[in-house]
Design a protein around this motif. Structure first.
Motif, mmCIF file in Angstrom:
data_model
loop_
_atom_site.group_PDB
_atom_site.id
_atom_site.type_symbol
_atom_site.label_atom_id
_atom_site.label_comp_id
_atom_site.label_asym_id
_atom_site.label_seq_id
_atom_site.Cartn_x
_atom_site.Cartn_y
_atom_site.Cartn_z
ATOM 1 N N ALA A 98 10.900 130.030 56.814
ATOM 2 C CA ALA A 98 9.903 130.671 57.677
ATOM 3 C C ALA A 98 9.302 129.653 58.638
ATOM 4 O O ALA A 98 9.290 128.453 58.374
ATOM 5 C CB ALA A 98 8.770 131.268 56.828
ATOM 6 N N ASP A 99 8.807 130.189 59.745
ATOM 7 C CA ASP A 99 7.984 129.414 60.671
ATOM 8 C C ASP A 99 6.550 129.558 60.179
ATOM 9 O O ASP A 99 6.037 130.686 60.074
ATOM 10 C CB ASP A 99 8.139 130.010 62.087
ATOM 11 C CG ASP A 99 7.352 129.238 63.129
ATOM 12 O OD1 ASP A 99 6.387 128.536 62.770
ATOM 13 O OD2 ASP A 99 7.698 129.362 64.319
ATOM 14 N N VAL A 100 5.908 128.455 59.862
ATOM 15 C CA VAL A 100 4.549 128.541 59.304
ATOM 16 C C VAL A 100 3.607 129.305 60.236
ATOM 17 O O VAL A 100 2.652 129.941 59.784
ATOM 18 C CB VAL A 100 3.993 127.125 58.974
ATOM 19 C CG1 VAL A 100 3.843 126.264 60.220
ATOM 20 C CG2 VAL A 100 2.665 127.222 58.242
ATOM 21 N N LEU A 101 3.901 129.304 61.520
ATOM 22 C CA LEU A 101 3.003 129.987 62.465
ATOM 23 C C LEU A 101 3.089 131.510 62.333
ATOM 24 O O LEU A 101 2.211 132.227 62.818
ATOM 25 C CB LEU A 101 3.322 129.577 63.909
ATOM 26 C CG LEU A 101 3.353 128.072 64.184
ATOM 27 C CD1 LEU A 101 3.486 127.810 65.670
ATOM 28 C CD2 LEU A 101 2.115 127.380 63.641
ATOM 29 N N GLU A 102 4.160 131.979 61.679
ATOM 30 C CA GLU A 102 4.330 133.427 61.504
ATOM 31 C C GLU A 102 4.271 133.834 60.035
ATOM 32 O O GLU A 102 4.429 134.998 59.702
ATOM 33 C CB GLU A 102 5.705 133.850 62.078
ATOM 34 C CG GLU A 102 5.769 133.670 63.572
ATOM 35 C CD GLU A 102 7.189 133.750 64.127
ATOM 36 O OE1 GLU A 102 8.132 134.031 63.348
ATOM 37 O OE2 GLU A 102 7.346 133.522 65.327
#
Ligand code: SAM
Length: 210
Positions: A98-102
């Motif tokens: 995952a992208d931590v921002l999402e």
């Protein structure tokens, strides 16, 4: 940077370099382990290594008996490197691409650990998105450990611009949903022999209205 290019950047790093060749490689994540111990949480705590890459922190947490460990990374090649290293022991770990921002957690984590991800968020909007992910994933009473380049650290890493933060600046950037408990400074020696200043902040997740 858009999520798709972030993904492509990091995936290509882990496809072209061995885990012990990257500048952030550590044979032992000593301060991270000290700070995780300092939270006072036992092995039943849910610990998430955010942007864990191919770090051996997960190995050390398994050896210490932690039963609920998650490793999140935007680069599947990084997660594969750790899974391959751990072999069958990797089945006990939750691997999160995952992208931590999402990122939105299915279940809250007790300890959020990030070494060398937050400092790539040079855009204030990205820092706000990181904060939103963190606040969703860790409830008040939980623990947050964030390590970034320190005030005397590098301004670039892996071809990307980086922030350089004191512990107070890390705490301020993470907002009034956290409070700083302690900090440590480390000079990290890269595999090619350069010294890089890191600052580690241990924070408590708090309810700003409480
Ligand atoms: C400098 S490395 C640090 C790796 C590891 N934490 C360590 O200390 O060895 C940064 C890591 O964060 C991951 N990463 C970068 N941006 C990310 C994002 N937006 N979401 C999740 N992971 C990310 C990269 O793939 C890489 O593994």
């Amino acid at each position: 940077m858009a999520s798709v290019s972030r993904h492509a950047h990091w995936e290509s790093v882990y496809r072209t370099k061995r885990p012990d060749e990257v500048s952030w490689y550590q044979s032992e994540p000593g301060i991270s382990l000290d700070l995780i111990r300092a939270t006072g949480e036992g092995p039943s705590a849910r610990v998430l290594d955010v942007g864990g890459g191919a770090s051996v922190l997960v190995d050390r947490l398994l050896e210490a008996g932690f039963e609920h460990i998650g490793v999140m990374d935007i680069a599947p090649a990084a997660l594969s490197a750790s899974r391959d290293r751990l072999g069958p022991r990797s089945d006990a770990v939750e691997w999160v691409e995952a992208d931590v921002l999402e990122y939105r957690a299915n279940e809250p984590w007790d300890i959020w650990h990030d070494r060398a991800v937050f400092h790539f968020l040079v855009d204030p909007e990205d820092r706000a998105r990181y904060r939103a992910s963190l606040y969703e994933a860790v409830a008040p009473g939980g623990h947050v450990i964030v390590a970034t380049f320190g005030p005397e650290g590098p301004t670039r890493c892996s071809g990307l611009d980086t922030l350089r933060c004191s512990a107070d600046e890390i705490a301020a950037a993470l907002g009034d949903g956290v409070t700083l408990v302690e900090s440590r400074t480390e000079v990290h020696r890269t595999p090619s022999g350069a010294d890089q200043q890191f600052v580690y902040a241990r924070l408590l997740r708090v309810d700003p209205t409480g």
